[in-house]
Structure formats: C-alpha cells, structure tokens
Scaffold this active site. Structure first.
Site, short mmCIF file in Angstrom:
data_model
loop_
_atom_site.label_atom_id
_atom_site.label_comp_id
_atom_site.label_asym_id
_atom_site.label_seq_id
_atom_site.Cartn_x
_atom_site.Cartn_y
_atom_site.Cartn_z
CG HIS A 49 -63.17 -35.67 -22.86
ND1 HIS A 49 -61.81 -35.46 -22.79
CD2 HIS A 49 -63.75 -34.43 -22.80
CE1 HIS A 49 -61.58 -34.15 -22.70
NE2 HIS A 49 -62.74 -33.51 -22.70
CG HIS A 55 -67.24 -28.45 -20.16
ND1 HIS A 55 -66.78 -28.53 -18.87
CD2 HIS A 55 -66.13 -28.24 -20.94
CE1 HIS A 55 -65.47 -28.38 -18.85
NE2 HIS A 55 -65.05 -28.18 -20.09
#
Length: 231
Positions: free
Chosen positions: A61, A67
């Site tokens: 990913h 994030h």
C-alpha cells in the site's frame, strides 16, 4: 505509440505485490483482510462476485500525507504521476534488526550507480519480504525490521525524491515510538510505499508503477505495484 506503452511492450514485468488473501499478515491493530463470496454459480446466482473487507493500509500500500499529518493530503488528492518513474533499489539486507540505514547506504549506491535524481522512486530492500507469512506464522514479518533514518530521509528529500518504499511493514524501524521518518516525509508531502515484494528480482534501476485506489478521505490505499525491466 506512447513511450509508456513502448516500455510495457518491450519489458519484463516483475510483480511487487504480496497476494491479498485471507490470513495475510496485518499490523495487530488494523482490520484483517476478509474475502466473502457474495454471489456464486454454485448458489444459482449466474455469476461470481466477492465482498472485500480490509483496512486502507492492508498489504502492499501507499501512505498519503494525512496518515500522520492532520491537514495533509488524503489519498484521492495524491498526484498519481509521482508513483510512475525510475525506481532505485538500495540493498540494506546487511543492516541489523531494529537498526537504521540511510546516508551511508545511499552514498554507497550513488558511488556504484550514479546520482539519485529528482522524482526518482527510492526503494529499500531490507529482506523482510521473504518473511511474509500468513497467520499463525506471521510473527517474523511483524517484528524487528530495520528502517530508514531521519538523516537519510532528509538527504533524499534534498535530492527531490518524492516517493520512498520498503518491503517491511513500515519505513520507520520497528519499535520507533515517534515515527520520525513518517513525520518528516509525510510532513513534506512525500509518499511512502510499504510491504513491497520480490525485491530480490530487481536490478539497481528499473521503471516503477504503483497506482492507488481513489478512496475519499483515505489515509492510504492498496496498490498494484510492478517493475518494468528492459529486455
């Protein structure tokens, strides 16, 4: 015929993804990957389709800046052109568990192969892709990997590198509580690709492609990552 299509036709393809399958390893706090048969020929539905359940950091990913950065780009805002370009593979399999690598290994690669340039996609081969295993044998993959140092990350940012990759679960070394590399890279609008596979099959330079899903407000996305090797 475009240059990319010509490259595809004249290259060997190396799959850089782990297989998405039940019992695949994920970080313990993340959702497990689940695949359910939704319709089937055996059930008389006349077709076959599945329901998928997984976290956005599942398997191979790419992390978006959001994030770790509260006002950072989410995955659908990422310019996917960043994820297509010259790949640079730096072998760090000699680095001890939980240790960091960085400026020294980058310099050694450049002395052997030339300067790392702006927009290169730099991938570190820790050897952790060989430890990938489905539950209940996932322990070795989920622990002790080495990671990039903040100094190494800063030196590559200065060169204009926008995408950083690893075959380990994280680009920060295992046990890091502050995740300095995530903070530095994502804070500078860079991208991190994790859980890459088959890196032992790559030369020092190659063409890299990895495209994320367009997930609204996603912190990351699974990708299908490949390397093109000129025949």
């Amino acid at each position: 015929m475009t240059a990319l299509w010509t490259a595809l036709r004249n290259s060997d393809v190396v799959e850089l993804n782990h297989l998405y399958q039940p019992l695949m390893p994920v970080w313990p706090t993340h959702p497990a990957f689940l695949l359910g048969e939704n319709e089937s020929y055996a059930g008389g539905d006349g077709n076959y389709n599945c329901q998928l359940v997984m976290g956005d950091h599942c398997g191979t990913h790419v992390d978006s800046p959001s994030h770790f950065i509260p006002d950072g780009k989410t995955i659908e805002q990422v310019d996917v052109r960043q994820l297509i370009g010259r790949g640079v593979l730096i072998d760090v399999r000699h680095v001890a568990a939980r240790a960091t690598f960085g400026v020294e290994e980058i310099g050694r690669w450049e002395r052997a192969h030339g300067a790392i340039g702006e927009d290169d996609i730099v991938i570190f081969h820790t050897g952790w892709d060989a430890k990938w295993a489905r539950r209940p044998d996932q322990g070795a993959f989920l622990s002790d990997w080495p990671g990039l140092s903040a100094e190494g990350a800063a030196s590559l940012i200065a060169k204009g590198v926008n995408v950083f990759g690893t075959d380990a679960l994280s680009l920060d070394a295992f046990g890091s509580e502050t995740n300095p590399v995530h903070q530095l890279l994502l804070g500078n609008d860079k991208l991190i690709i994790e859980n890459l596979a088959n890196l032992a099959r790559l030369p020092p330079c190659f063409t890299f492609i990895a495209l994320p899903l367009r997930i609204e407000k996603g912190s990351a996305s699974p990708v299908r990552a490949i390397a093109l090797l000129t025949r």
